[in-house]
Each structure stands twice: as C-alpha cells, then as structure tokens.
Design an enzyme around this catalytic site. Structure first.
Site, short mmCIF file in Angstrom:
data_model
loop_
_atom_site.label_atom_id
_atom_site.label_comp_id
_atom_site.label_asym_id
_atom_site.label_seq_id
_atom_site.Cartn_x
_atom_site.Cartn_y
_atom_site.Cartn_z
N THR A 1 39.19 104.79 141.87
CA THR A 1 38.78 103.47 141.41
C THR A 1 39.13 102.47 142.50
OG1 THR A 1 39.15 101.75 139.75
CG2 THR A 1 40.98 103.19 140.20
N THR A 2 38.40 101.36 142.55
CA THR A 2 38.66 100.32 143.56
C THR A 2 39.52 99.21 142.96
OG1 THR A 2 36.53 100.90 144.53
CG2 THR A 2 37.50 98.88 145.32
N HIS A 3 40.44 99.58 142.08
CA HIS A 3 41.23 98.59 141.35
C HIS A 3 42.66 98.53 141.88
CE1 HIS A 3 38.28 99.51 137.81
NE2 HIS A 3 37.71 98.82 138.80
N ASN A 4 42.77 98.09 143.14
CA ASN A 4 44.09 97.87 143.74
C ASN A 4 44.63 96.53 143.29
OD1 ASN A 4 42.07 99.14 145.91
ND2 ASN A 4 44.05 100.15 146.09
N GLN B 1 45.37 102.21 139.41
CA GLN B 1 44.80 102.52 138.10
C GLN B 1 44.98 104.02 137.90
OE1 GLN B 1 42.17 99.64 136.86
NE2 GLN B 1 43.55 100.21 135.22
#
Length: 592
Positions: free
Chosen positions: A517-520, A346
C-alpha cells in the site's frame, strides 16, 4: 550562487491534493501562491485518455506515473542493527510525481477517521488501562472528530463522494456504516453498483450479524458539480483506477477537482520540473525565509516567501525537514527529538475466494473503490480485552480490476507456471473475489525515519533512511482480523477454495519489494506537546511559526483506513486557521 526571485506571499512544495487545495484556498484569500512541483505537467484526457492510458505494462508494471528511483529514492532496513540499502525499484509503495501527485493514481477509496482514532491514547487508556499501550508511541492527534467534521464534509463535496451515510447527525441510517462518526450531511452521490460476489459478501456478513455497507467512493456515480464548480462524470467501471489517471473525469483527482478552477487565478503560479532542495531559515533560525530549488533548466533558484507550506508526499516532507534543519531529528537511543519519529505503515492481509461455476463475475468491470465492507473489527469497534493488541481494520470484498498481467487468481497450491497454472487461471478468472483486511499500524520507538549516512540522491543530499518492521501488536491484530475475513469467506455459498496472504501475522519481516500500500504515515506528527510532535494542532511547526505542514506525515499512528480523507480533513482545518487567524497576525498559534 542561487538566483533570488521576487518575494511571494506563500510558497507551496508539491502540487498534489494538499498543495493544490492550499493554493486554491490561500489564493482566494488574497495570498500570492507559488507552487513548486518536481514532476511534469499532465492533464485530463490529453494524458489520461483511453486507449493510451489503459496500458498496463507502462503504468501498472513500469510505473510511469511514479517517482524515478535513480533520481529520488530512500534506503531501507528492518532494524538499527542492519545496514540500510537504497530502494532501487519501487515496490511496497508508489509515491507519485507530476501535477496531481499520487492523487492521480489512487483508487478513490475515501474514508473518515473514527472519533476514537483521533484520541487513541486517551481512549484506550480510559477503556482498558494505560498498560495496553506499553511499548508504543501511540498519541492523541490534538484535534477531534467534531472539529474536523466540517472539513471532512467539504472534501466529500470536492470529490463528489458516493456512498450511504451510516450516522447522520447522530441518527443511525440503514445501509450505512453504523460505527462512523456523525455526519452533518449525507454523501453527495449514491453508492456504486455491487457485483454478484460483493452481494454475496454483503448477504453472508449480514447473516453472521455484521454490518455491511458500500465502500465510500471517489469514483463518482452520476454527473456532479463539485464544491469548486468543477464537473465530474459517472464512472464507467473500466477497471483502470489504481496506478492510472482517469480520462473520463470520473475519479476525483487534484487536477480535475482543484487545478482546473485555480489555474487561471491571478494569485496562482505553478512551476514544474523543479526540485526543492531545502527550506531556508532566517539569521536567528526562528522563521523560514523561503525555499531553494533546482529549476527546469538545472539552475539553483531561491524563492523568498512570507509563509512556507510543505505539501509533498509524507516521506519527502520529512526528508525536506531533515536536510533543512527544521525541527530536531528523532534519536531512537534517547527517545528525544521529533522529526522522523512515529513512522508507521499499513498492515495488509487478504483472502482470495474461489467459487464454483454457479457464481459468475466480470472482474474487468471494476473500479478502484468498488467494494462491500464491514467495519465491525476496525479501530475500537470491538472489545479488545485480553486480545493482546490495539487497533484493527476494515474487511472488504473489492472488485477493482481484471487486467491481464496483474489479475491472474489461482487457488492455493496451484503451480506458479505451466499447463496446470494456465488451466487454473482459466477456471478462476470469472469465479473469484478478493477480500482485503486493511489494518492499522501503531507507532513504536524502533520504527522511524532519518538521514542515511552513506547514500546520496541525484542532488547530492543524503537519502531518507527508513527503519521499519511490523510491530508485534500489528502482527496479532492482523491475524485476528484475517480470521474473521476467512470465516466470512468460508460461509459464502458455492465456495470451492479460500487462500490467504498475511506476511505480518506469518512472522515475515516487512519487505519493500512486494507492493502492499502507498499509505506511509508519520515522521512529522501533529499534537499539543512539542516534546512528542513536530507541529501543533493547527499544522504549524513549533520551531518555525511560518512553516505549515500537510499530509499523512502528520498522523501519530496509522488508522485502519486509507489516509486521503483524514489528511484532507486536516488540510482544510489548517487552511481555515491560516486564513482566519494566522495571516492577519503571523505568530505561533499555540504556546510551546
């Protein structure tokens, strides 16, 4: 030698959002489901209640709810010329552990994809020509917004999502997001309250011709019974959402919304503190036979199953495939293979707005999805002709928390310590709002996941290796979207200073150290061509028809939105086809 247990119908790896949803839906369909979770049991107010849970040092700084890097981590490098090194402390992203997974410490920002997001290659090629996508692995998902909409709507009713519809059955609604795809029904709950800075953002954006709306929130705004019969309660705006569990039953999470209604089901079994090592395959290699894991007593166990569901966090699903020999690993030199291909992240940028004494806010009265947003520069909601990039992001003024350790806003050029810094914190704390640019991330051939040739984890398996840097496309996109956010900020009344942060646009290489962000996403992507996807449009592996894959690892590239809504829409889409088509006649649901 592993101890072999009695066979079950379905074995599910991971007890987060998708894992518990799969267990609930498949158990109700008569399937015996065993869910295997690497972390601890934890539950509601016993674990998440104030004041114990409101410990910023323990949970926000020391990351008590997240994975233990000495046991499970990955290695990282920016490009293939570098030597990857292990990530020894969590930083840029924060995968969860334990019952509920990362769904416990999420913010609750719950989005749907834009219809064009799911057909990104065909959409951009048709509107601008194929050349706009040169150098990218951008792909269509193989499933459309209209196909996912009933499942996106169902998840809204699982979470009790709060908001204002912008497109109801094709009719634009005042106060909502006019760019969103058609909704078959309104949000289950009304939107969150707006603080004074959020109201200022809304009014300024509207005056500039944009379309502000309340951020969709899984922080529930009134007493609510969800689609499974679980009870949720109104948000208290306590400011402890991200990195914390909610003991008030106010932030939708997998435990409150699903676990509590499936835990006593005769077809459900949960095994905690159990690390899955690999998926086992049949002698001919065409199907999976179950999973081997280390149980809570440290013993190696084989759980046979007719169907295997991979419901771990996006990165760990890909790692499990690679160590199990499921699918063909991606080779960046040749471009062949699919497992590990199309990893994306992200692209985050932000503006900090500092007001004079005439604008007050109480930042400690926050919530994870308390925000006012515009979508005018997300996806292809604006003309990309001659801009030199594709994609975009939403721009949102958010008020999530005012916690004393992490929330210390100071204007640009303030010293980082000392008396002047202390004075700036005192002057700014009640007169500040952050504006985030939550940008998309395109897939490019040189960003991917594979197995590290040097480093191993606590179980003797090669670490997952991440090779990633911000694509040039995303650097340009982020600079453009941030310029629009900064323009809004400078047009707000009573502003004394505006500061910006944009690592991507400023030319910095991506770093795993600072949180972003933890949006892998990506690495096991969905599609209709086995040469470019790991699973077919139903989430079923091309090479092993009884293995179904869930989560953000399916995304061919990342959207300008938080991934939870789209990945759960895909999860319920897959489960629908499993229940109504596959289980009665197990087979490939698409021809390779």
């Amino acid at each position: 030698m592993a101890t072999e247990l009695p066979k079950t119908d379905v074995v599910i790896v991971g007890a987060g959002w998708t894992g518990l949803a799969a267990a609930k839906e498949l158990a109700d369909a008569g399937q015996r489901c065993v869910v295997i979770e690497r972390g601890d049991w934890r539950h509601d107010a016993t674990n998440f209640g104030a004041p114990e849970e409101h410990d910023e040092l323990k949970y926000a700084r020391r990351k008590e709810h997240m994975i233990d890097t000495p046991t499970k981590t990955l290695s990282f490098r920016n490009n293939s010329d570098q030597t990857a090194l292990p990530m020894r402390r969590l930083g840029s992203f924060l995968p969860g552990k334990g019952l509920g997974g990362a769904g416990i410490h999420w913010n609750g920002q719950l989005w749907r994809p834009l219809p064009s997001d799911l057909q990104m290659r065909s959409h951009y090629a048709e509107r601008y020509g194929e050349s706009i996508l040169d150098g990218m692995n951008v792909q269509d998902w193989g499933v459309t917004y209209d196909e996912l909409e009933p499942h996106l709507d169902f998840f809204d009713r699982v979470c009790g999502t709060a908001g204002v519809a912008g497109n109801l059955n094709g009719e634009t609604q005042e106060g909502g997001n006019p760019f969103e795809g058609p909704r078959s029904a309104d949000y289950p709950n009304p939107p969150m309250k707006a603080s004074p800075p959020l109201q200022m953002f809304r009014d300024t954006a509207a005056q500039m011709g944009y379309n502000p709306f309340h951020m969709p929130s899984a922080n529930v705004t009134k007493a609510y019974e969800n689609a499974y019969g679980a009870q949720l309660h109104p948000c208290t705006y306590c400011g402890f959402c991200e990195r914390f569990g909610c003991g008030y039953f106010a932030k939708a999470d997998p435990i409150i919304c699903i676990y509590d209604v499936v835990k006593d089901h005769e077809n459900f079994e949960l095994r905690m503190n159990s690390q899955v090592l690999r998926v086992e395959k049949s002698a001919d290699g065409k199907t999976a036979t179950g999973v081997t894991y280390i149980d809570e007593n440290g013993q190696e166990v084989f759980q046979p199953a007719d169907t295997v569901c991979l419901n771990a966090y996006a990165l760990w699903n890909v790692h499990l495939m690679l160590v199990s020999g499921l699918g063909t690993p991606y080779d960046p030199e040749t471009g062949e293979g699919t497992v590990g291909r199309n990893y994306a992240y992200q692209t985050i940028a932000a503006a900090s707005v500092f007001f004079d004494e005439n604008v007050w806010s109480n930042p400690f009265m926050g919530a994870g999805a308390l925000g006012m947003t515009i979508d005018d520069f997300n996806g292809d909601n604006f003309d990309h002709t001659d801009l030199g990039f594709v994609g975009g992001g939403y721009i949102s003024a958010n008020q999530t928390n005012g916690r004393p350790i992490n929330y210390q806003p100071t204007p640009p050029d303030t010293p980082s310590w000392g008396a002047e810094w202390k004075q700036a914190v005192r002057e700014s704390y009640l007169h500040h709002v952050g504006i985030v640019c939550h940008g998309s991330s395109v897939a490019v051939p040189e960003n991917y996941l594979d197995l590290d040739p040097t480093y191993k984890d606590a179980y003797g398996q090669p670490l997952l290796r991440m090779t990633f840097d911000f694509p040039e496309n995303d650097r340009k996109m982020s600079a453009y979207v941030l310029s629009k956010a900064e323009e809004i900020a400078r047009n707000m009344d009573n502003v004394r200073a505006v500061g910006t942060v944009n690592r991507a646009a400023e030319g910095e290489s991506y770093s795993v150290v600072p949180y972003q962000t933890t949006h892998n996403t990506g690495g096991a992507v969905i599609g209709t061509d086995p040469a470019t996807s790991v699973v077919n449009r139903y989430g079923q592996m091309w090479d092993h028809h009884n293995v179904f894959v869930f989560g953000a690892c399916l995304f061919p590239q990342n959207l300008g939105y938080n991934p939870t809504g789209p990945l759960m829409g895909l999860a319920y889409w897959t489960l629908d086809h499993m229940k109504n088509d596959y289980l009665q006649n197990p087979r490939p649901l698409m021809d390779a």
